[in-house]
Scaffold this motif. Structure first.
Motif, PDB file in Angstrom:
ATOM      1  N   PHE B 107       0.836  -1.198   0.000  1.00 58.25           N
ATOM      2  CA  PHE B 107       0.000   0.000   0.000  1.00 58.25           C
ATOM      3  C   PHE B 107       0.872   1.250   0.000  1.00 58.25           C
ATOM      4  O   PHE B 107       0.572   2.223  -0.693  1.00 58.25           O
ATOM      5  N   ARG B 108       1.926   1.250   0.798  1.00 58.68           N
ATOM      6  CA  ARG B 108       2.882   2.361   0.793  1.00 58.68           C
ATOM      7  C   ARG B 108       4.273   1.749   0.837  1.00 58.68           C
ATOM      8  O   ARG B 108       4.451   0.652   1.376  1.00 58.68           O
ATOM      9  N   GLU B 110       6.700   2.341   2.706  1.00 60.15           N
ATOM     10  CA  GLU B 110       7.178   2.094   4.071  1.00 60.15           C
ATOM     11  C   GLU B 110       6.486   0.898   4.722  1.00 60.15           C
ATOM     12  O   GLU B 110       6.785   0.547   5.848  1.00 60.15           O
ATOM     13  N   ASP B 111       5.546   0.289   4.020  1.00 59.90           N
ATOM     14  CA  ASP B 111       4.806  -0.846   4.567  1.00 59.90           C
ATOM     15  C   ASP B 111       5.527  -2.177   4.406  1.00 59.90           C
ATOM     16  O   ASP B 111       5.002  -3.207   4.837  1.00 59.90           O
ATOM     17  N   ARG B 114       5.042  -5.653   6.401  1.00 63.57           N
ATOM     18  CA  ARG B 114       3.727  -5.747   7.042  1.00 63.57           C
ATOM     19  C   ARG B 114       2.817  -6.566   6.128  1.00 63.57           C
ATOM     20  O   ARG B 114       2.369  -6.070   5.081  1.00 63.57           O
ATOM     21  N   PRO B 115       2.521  -7.802   6.514  1.00 58.48           N
ATOM     22  CA  PRO B 115       1.720  -8.648   5.621  1.00 58.48           C
ATOM     23  C   PRO B 115       0.324  -8.080   5.367  1.00 58.48           C
ATOM     24  O   PRO B 115      -0.239  -8.314   4.292  1.00 58.48           O
ATOM     25  N   GLU B 116      -0.231  -7.334   6.307  1.00 54.24           N
ATOM     26  CA  GLU B 116      -1.575  -6.761   6.110  1.00 54.24           C
ATOM     27  C   GLU B 116      -1.549  -5.635   5.083  1.00 54.24           C
ATOM     28  O   GLU B 116      -2.606  -5.151   4.669  1.00 54.24           O
ATOM     29  N   ALA B 117      -0.350  -5.203   4.693  1.00 53.95           N
ATOM     30  CA  ALA B 117      -0.222  -4.131   3.702  1.00 53.95           C
ATOM     31  C   ALA B 117       0.329  -4.643   2.370  1.00 53.95           C
ATOM     32  O   ALA B 117       0.596  -3.836   1.472  1.00 53.95           O
ATOM     33  N   MET B 120      -2.397  -7.920  -2.700  1.00 50.22           N
ATOM     34  CA  MET B 120      -2.782  -9.131  -3.411  1.00 50.22           C
ATOM     35  C   MET B 120      -4.207  -8.926  -3.900  1.00 50.22           C
ATOM     36  O   MET B 120      -4.794  -7.865  -3.674  1.00 50.22           O
ATOM     37  N   ASN B 123      -6.636  -7.717  -1.326  1.00 49.32           N
ATOM     38  CA  ASN B 123      -6.131  -6.650  -0.458  1.00 49.32           C
ATOM     39  C   ASN B 123      -5.405  -5.683  -1.389  1.00 49.32           C
ATOM     40  O   ASN B 123      -4.201  -5.745  -1.545  1.00 49.32           O
ATOM     41  N   TYR B 124      -6.189  -4.803  -2.009  1.00 54.64           N
ATOM     42  CA  TYR B 124      -5.693  -4.177  -3.230  1.00 54.64           C
ATOM     43  C   TYR B 124      -6.013  -2.688  -3.290  1.00 54.64           C
ATOM     44  O   TYR B 124      -7.130  -2.263  -2.982  1.00 54.64           O
ATOM     45  N   TRP B 155       4.145 -12.852  -5.133  1.00 53.51           N
ATOM     46  CA  TRP B 155       3.008 -13.486  -4.450  1.00 53.51           C
ATOM     47  C   TRP B 155       1.951 -13.921  -5.479  1.00 53.51           C
ATOM     48  O   TRP B 155       0.775 -14.088  -5.128  1.00 53.51           O
TER      49      TRP B 155
END
Lengths: 302, 296
Positions: B107-108, B110-111, B114-117, B120, B123-124, B155
């Motif tokens: 997402f950014r 700097e993420d 962080r798997p939540e960021a 995929m 999660n897009y 991924w």
């Protein structure tokens, strides 16, 4: 500023102004009988949205702040685009000014401000105030939540998962999704290391471990705040790995009744104790059949 | 593992794992190249590429994460590798393999970590992919490194927007699709189901008047001492009606098991039914067999 009909002045408050934050903290503590500090309030409200900051809106009477509501900025995701949605939170009015439509006036002003700023919608999970939201404030009933307790017990565990057929694909298209990237950071601001993230084989879950007592026995329960499923056929093994990694006996999933991930599980039950969703359209038109892949981690009191 | 291997040895002594009658395979090899900032990984990868060419007569594909990818930047910083050194290693790799582009998005920037960021298909955020894609392609251009129009998703992430980006920027082939559940992505999975694309069947995705050749990643390769595992796993995915397959097998540079992989490829060569192809050969053969074109 805007003047409400009852003589209250509705004013946007600056969270960087120490005088304003002192006032807001005083109102919160007076209304709830609490003793929170501003740092805690800021931590639960500073969502670091990529689009717009959280809105702090207060009501003054004779110059004194007597009411406050936070509108927490969420970057929901819809087909890869951000839907700018504000969660109505921490609505409070000091006792002497309750039942004078202070909250109503604040919300009406928030609608004007946020719509003008391009926000897409408001949402909330009201309990006591539900009649106000669905009545005079004009929110739409967005539907309730369901719950599933996945127990790490042979025989019971597998029953919670619906086998995924080879000809199935899980693609969250035309679905409002909570932004787990944003939520994990937001919840960690308040709860710190209590919020854990577990990822394996392309699936991601975050939440917190709670201790409960069931039939007199201590149980460790993983409360799922959010679940990103990219490999549905690996979900059962993923949850099993989660159970092992965090030594829990139960994984509790609480999701909106329209969430597409519900199709991967079996044995959902209604969760009447979880406040239902209410939605107000600003610059975006939602509809009755819209799907919300929301989980309990989106609620401001998670 | 010891017991498992003993059981397998016994099983394969009794059951001969063979490609089904009539099955023929045009096979390439693609390395998801993520860690050449690590000197040991880089050296092993060079060695593998040379050994692969010596065995098969053709070159492998190394699809590369760029020097501006945030995960690569992290690795470079940890290992004291600057941009010039990274480009130098990439240049040396280009002498041993055909380079391509391997995209990982967050997402950014700097993420990273962080798997939540991690972006995929479920999660897009489109703008994040577009920004990082543009930065990656700019790196290729500024570095004088060619991706040769080759792409494989990190991924295994690809979706309609990525396809349109690839097509718009003139990419030739994408190696992100697979019928294997271990390398599946939900977007391609549904696309291949909707259009009944079979294992090993190349196809094209189109946007406007341009299209992209999609060549399947068949299965992973290869980390067991039993080449028969490869044959057994591939056979399980095959469609009986589609026997002349084109595809690649893959590994990451950091988990490449050179010995077992080369042994497996040597075993396959011995069947007389596998033709190894480099990037050009895959496009040639895949292009000739891609009878279906589907909208992106």
């Amino acid at each position: 500023m805007a003047r409400s009909g009852a003589g209250y002045v509705i004013e946007e408050l600056d969270p960087a102004d120490p005088r304003a934050t002192d006032e807001m903290t005083r109102v919160i503590n007076a209304a709830f009988g609490s003793a929170v500090e501003w740092d805690h309030v800021r931590a639960m409200a500073d969502s670091q949205s990529l689009v717009a900051p959280t809105l702090y809106l207060g009501a003054r009477c004779g110059g004194e702040l007597v009411g406050l509501t936070l509108f927490i900025s969420h970057d929901l995701l819809y087909n890869g685009e951000i839907v700018s949605a504000f969660q109505v939170s921490t609505a409070c009015t000091v006792a002497a000014h309750q039942n004078r439509r202070v909250f109503f006036s604040i919300c009406e002003r928030a609608k004007e401000l946020l719509k003008a700023r391009g926000a897409d919608l408001l949402f909330t999970f009201p309990l006591v105030t539900r009649p106000i939201f669905l009545g005079p404030l004009g929110f739409r009933d967005g539907g309730g939540y369901v719950k599933l307790n996945i127990k790490a017990v042979p025989g019971l565990f597998h029953r919670c998962f619906r086998p995924v057929r080879d000809d199935e694909a899980l693609l969250l298209e035309d679905v409002y999704c909570q932004n787990d990237r944003q939520l994990v950071r937001l919840r960690q601001q308040v709860s710190g290391r209590e919020i854990v993230v577990f990822a394996a084989d392309g699936n991601v879950v975050w939440g917190k471990v709670a201790r409960r007592t069931v039939a007199g026995l201590p149980v460790r329960l993983f409360s799922v705040g959010g679940l990103v499923v990219n490999y549905p056929h690996r979900l059962r093994r993923f949850i099993a790995d989660l159970i092992r990694a965090h030594h829990v006996q139960v994984v509790q999933v609480v999701a909106h009744q329209s969430a597409p991930i519900l199709t991967l599980f079996r044995g959902w039950r209604a969760a009447p104790a979880v406040d239902a969703l209410a939605v107000f359209d600003l610059n975006r038109r939602t509809a009755l059949g819209d799907r919300f892949n929301f989980m309990i981690g989106l609620k401001d009191d998670y | 593992m010891i017991v498992k291997n003993a059981l397998k040895r016994a099983y394969y002594a009794l059951v001969r794992a063979e490609l089904p009658p009539g099955a023929r395979l045009t096979l390439g090899y693609i390395v998801h190249t993520e860690a050449v900032w690590d000197a040991d990984t880089f050296t092993r990868l060079l060695g593998f590429c040379r050994a692969y060419r010596a065995l098969t007569g053709v070159g492998a594909i190394c699809a590369l994460m760029t020097g501006v990818n945030p995960l690569v930047r992290q690795g470079m910083a940890r290992h004291g590798v600057d941009g010039a050194e990274y480009r130098d290693r990439v240049g040396r790799l280009a002498e041993e393999a055909r380079l391509g582009y391997h995209g990982h998005f967050w997402f950014r920037r700097e993420d990273v970590g962080r798997p939540e960021a991690a972006i995929m298909w479920n999660n897009y955020l489109r703008t994040a992919v577009e920004e990082q894609f543009a930065a990656d392609l700019e790196w290729f251009a500024a570095s004088g490194v060619s991706h040769h129009g080759i792409y494989v998703g990190g991924w295994w992430f690809v979706n309609r927007d990525v396809h349109r980006l690839l097509i718009t920027r003139g990419f030739i082939a994408d190696y992100s699709c697979s019928k294997s559940p271990w390398f599946q992505n939900q977007y391609y999975h549904r696309l291949m189901l909707d259009h009944t694309i079979r294992c090993g069947e190349p196809f094209r995705v189109a946007a406007g008047d341009r299209s992209l050749l999609c060549i399947q990643n068949l299965i992973g390769c290869h980390q067991t001492p039993f080449p028969q595992d490869f044959v057994r796993n591939l056979t399980a995915l095959m469609d009986p009606a589609y026997r002349e397959m084109v595809g690649v097998v893959n590994a990451h540079d950091f988990d490449l098991d050179s010995d077992h992989t080369l042994a497996c490829l040597e075993y396959l060569a011995g069947t007389g039914r596998v033709t190894f192809a480099d990037a050009d050969g895959l496009v040639r053969e895949g292009g000739a067999r891609a009878l279906r074109e589907v909208p992106a």
